[in-house]
Design a protein around this motif. Sequence first.
Motif, PDB file in Angstrom:
ATOM      1  N   VAL A 120       7.609 -11.194  -5.149  1.00 58.21           N
ATOM      2  CA  VAL A 120       6.593 -11.324  -6.187  1.00 58.21           C
ATOM      3  C   VAL A 120       7.260 -11.841  -7.455  1.00 58.21           C
ATOM      4  O   VAL A 120       8.237 -11.247  -7.928  1.00 58.21           O
ATOM      5  N   LEU A 121       6.735 -12.943  -7.998  1.00 57.52           N
ATOM      6  CA  LEU A 121       7.278 -13.536  -9.216  1.00 57.52           C
ATOM      7  C   LEU A 121       6.286 -13.362 -10.347  1.00 57.52           C
ATOM      8  O   LEU A 121       5.141 -13.808 -10.252  1.00 57.52           O
ATOM      9  N   GLY A 122       6.739 -12.725 -11.445  1.00 52.05           N
ATOM     10  CA  GLY A 122       5.864 -12.448 -12.570  1.00 52.05           C
ATOM     11  C   GLY A 122       6.200 -13.250 -13.809  1.00 52.05           C
ATOM     12  O   GLY A 122       7.059 -14.146 -13.807  1.00 52.05           O
ATOM     13  N   SER A 123       5.556 -12.904 -14.909  1.00 52.08           N
ATOM     14  CA  SER A 123       5.606 -13.694 -16.137  1.00 52.08           C
ATOM     15  C   SER A 123       7.007 -13.872 -16.690  1.00 52.08           C
ATOM     16  O   SER A 123       7.350 -14.926 -17.228  1.00 52.08           O
ATOM     17  N   ASP A 124       7.855 -12.843 -16.578  1.00 52.98           N
ATOM     18  CA  ASP A 124       9.184 -12.943 -17.180  1.00 52.98           C
ATOM     19  C   ASP A 124      10.076 -13.943 -16.454  1.00 52.98           C
ATOM     20  O   ASP A 124      11.090 -14.374 -17.018  1.00 52.98           O
ATOM     21  N   ASP A 156       2.432  -2.349 -12.147  1.00 57.69           N
ATOM     22  CA  ASP A 156       1.242  -1.748 -12.754  1.00 57.69           C
ATOM     23  C   ASP A 156       0.035  -1.909 -11.830  1.00 57.69           C
ATOM     24  O   ASP A 156       0.174  -2.204 -10.642  1.00 57.69           O
ATOM     25  N   PHE A 157      -1.172  -1.716 -12.386  1.00 57.37           N
ATOM     26  CA  PHE A 157      -2.388  -1.732 -11.570  1.00 57.37           C
ATOM     27  C   PHE A 157      -2.599  -3.059 -10.864  1.00 57.37           C
ATOM     28  O   PHE A 157      -3.237  -3.123  -9.803  1.00 57.37           O
ATOM     29  N   ARG A 158      -2.068  -4.152 -11.436  1.00 57.99           N
ATOM     30  CA  ARG A 158      -2.245  -5.454 -10.797  1.00 57.99           C
ATOM     31  C   ARG A 158      -1.520  -5.542  -9.469  1.00 57.99           C
ATOM     32  O   ARG A 158      -1.856  -6.381  -8.616  1.00 57.99           O
ATOM     33  N   LEU A 159      -0.513  -4.702  -9.292  1.00 56.71           N
ATOM     34  CA  LEU A 159       0.257  -4.662  -8.043  1.00 56.71           C
ATOM     35  C   LEU A 159       0.128  -3.314  -7.355  1.00 56.71           C
ATOM     36  O   LEU A 159       1.040  -2.856  -6.662  1.00 56.71           O
ATOM     37  N   GLY A 160      -1.020  -2.674  -7.536  1.00 58.32           N
ATOM     38  CA  GLY A 160      -1.269  -1.406  -6.861  1.00 58.32           C
ATOM     39  C   GLY A 160      -0.263  -0.338  -7.213  1.00 58.32           C
ATOM     40  O   GLY A 160       0.022   0.549  -6.405  1.00 58.32           O
ATOM     41  N   TYR A 161       0.302  -0.424  -8.430  1.00 56.22           N
ATOM     42  CA  TYR A 161       1.286   0.526  -8.938  1.00 56.22           C
ATOM     43  C   TYR A 161       2.554   0.560  -8.082  1.00 56.22           C
ATOM     44  O   TYR A 161       3.325   1.524  -8.125  1.00 56.22           O
ATOM     45  N   GLY A 162       2.769  -0.492  -7.279  1.00 50.46           N
ATOM     46  CA  GLY A 162       3.975  -0.556  -6.466  1.00 50.46           C
ATOM     47  C   GLY A 162       3.876   0.158  -5.138  1.00 50.46           C
ATOM     48  O   GLY A 162       4.898   0.404  -4.492  1.00 50.46           O
ATOM     49  N   GLU A 163       2.668   0.477  -4.717  1.00 50.79           N
ATOM     50  CA  GLU A 163       2.474   1.135  -3.419  1.00 50.79           C
ATOM     51  C   GLU A 163       2.134   0.061  -2.387  1.00 50.79           C
ATOM     52  O   GLU A 163       1.022  -0.457  -2.343  1.00 50.79           O
ATOM     53  N   PHE A 164       3.087  -0.279  -1.535  1.00 45.12           N
ATOM     54  CA  PHE A 164       2.919  -1.342  -0.555  1.00 45.12           C
ATOM     55  C   PHE A 164       3.159  -0.798   0.852  1.00 45.12           C
ATOM     56  O   PHE A 164       3.761   0.253   1.039  1.00 45.12           O
ATOM     57  N   GLY A 165       2.723  -1.572   1.845  1.00 38.94           N
ATOM     58  CA  GLY A 165       2.940  -1.198   3.236  1.00 38.94           C
ATOM     59  C   GLY A 165       1.934  -0.171   3.695  1.00 38.94           C
ATOM     60  O   GLY A 165       0.874   0.034   3.091  1.00 38.94           O
ATOM     61  N   GLY A 166       2.249   0.493   4.803  1.00 35.16           N
ATOM     62  CA  GLY A 166       1.393   1.552   5.319  1.00 35.16           C
ATOM     63  C   GLY A 166       0.222   1.083   6.145  1.00 35.16           C
ATOM     64  O   GLY A 166      -0.667   1.883   6.467  1.00 35.16           O
ATOM     65  N   ALA A 167       0.174  -0.196   6.526  1.00 39.19           N
ATOM     66  CA  ALA A 167      -0.948  -0.687   7.324  1.00 39.19           C
ATOM     67  C   ALA A 167      -0.966  -0.011   8.693  1.00 39.19           C
ATOM     68  O   ALA A 167       0.083   0.193   9.317  1.00 39.19           O
ATOM     69  N   ASP A 168      -2.175   0.356   9.133  1.00 39.98           N
ATOM     70  CA  ASP A 168      -2.362   0.965  10.461  1.00 39.98           C
ATOM     71  C   ASP A 168      -1.484   2.190  10.660  1.00 39.98           C
ATOM     72  O   ASP A 168      -0.957   2.431  11.768  1.00 39.98           O
ATOM     73  N   VAL A 200      -3.023  -8.985   2.894  1.00 39.15           N
ATOM     74  CA  VAL A 200      -2.301  -8.825   4.155  1.00 39.15           C
ATOM     75  C   VAL A 200      -0.810  -8.609   3.881  1.00 39.15           C
ATOM     76  O   VAL A 200      -0.173  -7.727   4.480  1.00 39.15           O
ATOM     77  N   ALA A 201      -0.255  -9.398   2.993  1.00 37.64           N
ATOM     78  CA  ALA A 201       1.175  -9.295   2.691  1.00 37.64           C
ATOM     79  C   ALA A 201       1.537  -7.910   2.185  1.00 37.64           C
ATOM     80  O   ALA A 201       2.527  -7.309   2.639  1.00 37.64           O
ATOM     81  N   PHE A 202       0.766  -7.399   1.253  1.00 33.50           N
ATOM     82  CA  PHE A 202       1.107  -6.103   0.665  1.00 33.50           C
ATOM     83  C   PHE A 202       0.858  -4.947   1.629  1.00 33.50           C
ATOM     84  O   PHE A 202       1.541  -3.936   1.575  1.00 33.50           O
ATOM     85  N   ARG A 203      -0.119  -5.082   2.529  1.00 34.10           N
ATOM     86  CA  ARG A 203      -0.389  -4.011   3.499  1.00 34.10           C
ATOM     87  C   ARG A 203       0.675  -3.949   4.591  1.00 34.10           C
ATOM     88  O   ARG A 203       1.041  -2.877   5.065  1.00 34.10           O
ATOM     89  N   GLU A 204       1.171  -5.123   4.999  1.00 37.94           N
ATOM     90  CA  GLU A 204       2.011  -5.163   6.194  1.00 37.94           C
ATOM     91  C   GLU A 204       3.504  -5.350   5.896  1.00 37.94           C
ATOM     92  O   GLU A 204       4.327  -5.257   6.814  1.00 37.94           O
ATOM     93  N   ALA A 228       6.269   0.380   2.497  1.00 35.96           N
ATOM     94  CA  ALA A 228       7.311  -0.624   2.309  1.00 35.96           C
ATOM     95  C   ALA A 228       8.368  -0.115   1.340  1.00 35.96           C
ATOM     96  O   ALA A 228       8.087   0.682   0.437  1.00 35.96           O
ATOM     97  N   GLN A 229       9.579  -0.575   1.519  1.00 41.03           N
ATOM     98  CA  GLN A 229      10.602  -0.364   0.506  1.00 41.03           C
ATOM     99  C   GLN A 229      10.313  -1.306  -0.663  1.00 41.03           C
ATOM    100  O   GLN A 229       9.855  -2.434  -0.475  1.00 41.03           O
ATOM    101  N   VAL A 230      10.601  -0.834  -1.868  1.00 41.43           N
ATOM    102  CA  VAL A 230      10.269  -1.597  -3.070  1.00 41.43           C
ATOM    103  C   VAL A 230      11.527  -1.800  -3.905  1.00 41.43           C
ATOM    104  O   VAL A 230      12.287  -0.856  -4.162  1.00 41.43           O
ATOM    105  N   VAL A 231      11.727  -3.060  -4.320  1.00 37.55           N
ATOM    106  CA  VAL A 231      12.818  -3.433  -5.226  1.00 37.55           C
ATOM    107  C   VAL A 231      12.189  -3.936  -6.516  1.00 37.55           C
ATOM    108  O   VAL A 231      11.233  -4.716  -6.487  1.00 37.55           O
ATOM    109  N   HIS A 232      12.711  -3.493  -7.644  1.00 31.21           N
ATOM    110  CA  HIS A 232      12.202  -3.964  -8.930  1.00 31.21           C
ATOM    111  C   HIS A 232      13.340  -4.650  -9.684  1.00 31.21           C
ATOM    112  O   HIS A 232      14.425  -4.085  -9.851  1.00 31.21           O
ATOM    113  N   VAL A 233      13.059  -5.888 -10.141  1.00 31.35           N
ATOM    114  CA  VAL A 233      14.041  -6.683 -10.870  1.00 31.35           C
ATOM    115  C   VAL A 233      13.435  -7.041 -12.218  1.00 31.35           C
ATOM    116  O   VAL A 233      12.327  -7.574 -12.294  1.00 31.35           O
ATOM    117  N   ALA A 234      14.155  -6.744 -13.302  1.00 31.29           N
ATOM    118  CA  ALA A 234      13.633  -6.967 -14.650  1.00 31.29           C
ATOM    119  C   ALA A 234      14.735  -7.515 -15.538  1.00 31.29           C
ATOM    120  O   ALA A 234      15.925  -7.483 -15.192  1.00 31.29           O
TER     121      ALA A 234
END
Length: 596
Positions: free
Chosen positions: A248-252, A313-325, A297-301, A330-336
């Motif tokens: 995911v590529l953001g504004s910064d 933040d809320f635009r990215l579901g607060y960082g809660e990804f994966g868990g489909a079915d 699909v990408a964020f669920r799977e 998902a493991q989450v990496v944050h780069v700032a």
Amino acid sequence: MAEGSEESGGTDVAQAPERGAGHGGAQAVAAAQRHGVTTMFTLSGGHVFPLYDGAVKADPPMRLVDVRHEQTAVFAAEATARLGRRPGLAVLTAGPGVTNGISGITTAHFNGSPVVVLAGRAPDHRWGSGSLQEIDHPLLLAPVTKRAWTEHQAGHAGAAADEAFRLAASPHRGPVFLDFSLEALFGEAGNAAAARDQPPAAGNAAARQASSGAAGAAGAATVPAPPDGGSVDAVAGLLAGASRPVLVLGSDVWLGGAESAARAAAEELRLPVITNGQGRGVLPSGHDLLVTRARSVAFREADLVVVAGTPLDFRLGYGEFGGADGGPPAQVVHVADAPDQIATHRPLAASAAGDLAAFFTALPGAVRAAGRAGAAGPGPAWEESWLRRLRAARTEAMAADSALLASDADPIHPMRVYGELARLLDDDAVVIGDGGDFVSYAGKYIEPRRPGGWLDPGPYGCLGTGLGYAIAARIARPSAQVVLLLGDGAAGFSLMDADTLVRHRLPVVMVCGNNGAWGLEKHPMQALYGYDVVADLQPRCRYDEVVQALGGAGEIVTRPDGIAPALRRAFGSGVPYLVNVITDPAIAYPRATTGI
């Protein structure tokens, strides 16, 4: 955290003023020009006359753009910063001038935009006596700025302004507020010694308490250090072991000048990419790795999501990804770009903080070193499975939407507006969104072809940004198409500044999606309670006639086949032009969250 000195405004620069430095306003303008500022956005006020005088008499003169509401001045400065990647300048008069600008300053805070707001202030020698518009501004601004403080001495005005610009542009970027007592702006630099002999003003201690951020020597913005090599290696190790990664590529990424490095890393590693905010356009529309249209699909799977340059933040579901079915999260990496921007509200598999371009430059080599087979040769294992899956989901989503983008429905479906607009946009167009449901469609269906071509209010969600953003975009990109997409609710916040576009000869195409309602509130309230209140606006309000009355042009569109001809007339007009499209009030944007 270092506090600025009461006398100097927090700089340790030599205090002797330059010969011929002039009054405090002239010094502050000279400092702004040293930091690349060419335009001052303002609304006339007597407390800041010396700043105008300094702009007019500078060599070269600084452009003055006067607006109809102070929030527009700050929004214009913020858009200047976001498009030009250097500090924007707003000048606000004392009291209500400052308080009118607070929403703009707060928006810049949430967007990480390097904005400097210089303001006037009641005189020190009358402080506490009830002077016109007397209020201690820094106390109000401290929570939403990198620093907020007052300068009281004419001889130090330039150094204080220099420090404000340096701090605003240093990662993590953000707004800085500096006000000047009347004596500091109107006084001559040569009177600094006399100013030091005056007793401190009653407001000084409070102003000092309100200041925040580290003071440092004036000069260029701090250059971010590269991320720690170990943190890059940790991210690389996770990527080497992933089966379904997403980047995911953001504004910064854009604001930090990392767009080329990010694209190169994504292409070398063959990573599926989703863009967010001003990250849009880093991979252009149609790029084979861009799967924003398949984000659900990408964020669920996904089993690994690397988020760079934007908050979780809320635009990215607060960082809660994966868990489909029922699968694992998902493991989450944050780069700032700075350590204090790394998310703390959820566990992270890894993180990296520092210069984003350096991070992306180092990442492919680190992944190869971590042992991912094929990183330097044939595509990774996920290319034939995971990437194929996301491309198919993207194609399916686009096919499902094609009918509505060409809809002949009457009343007009809002998606038809974007179906027509997309065909008319140049590669270097700047598209600005200001609204709720109508602009949500824009975020989904208008994909920039170049980075730096998209502006929206950002996570603070403040309406009324549009006219200020459009003013700045036309100045920053004089040869590009500038398109402002307005909801009819958002139009009510700032449409009077079409007068600013007219007075300053700034042609902009405005498209108003007019459904006569606060759609983002009307439909959810009906779903909750079975009725809605305070969610209706005037049906078919003639916002186009408002722009005409202010000296621009416009027209109303009530049928879908009228949209394209009206847009072509707007682009060809050479004047501020509003296309007022009456859309179906029964259509709600199909969002899954309100952001709450």
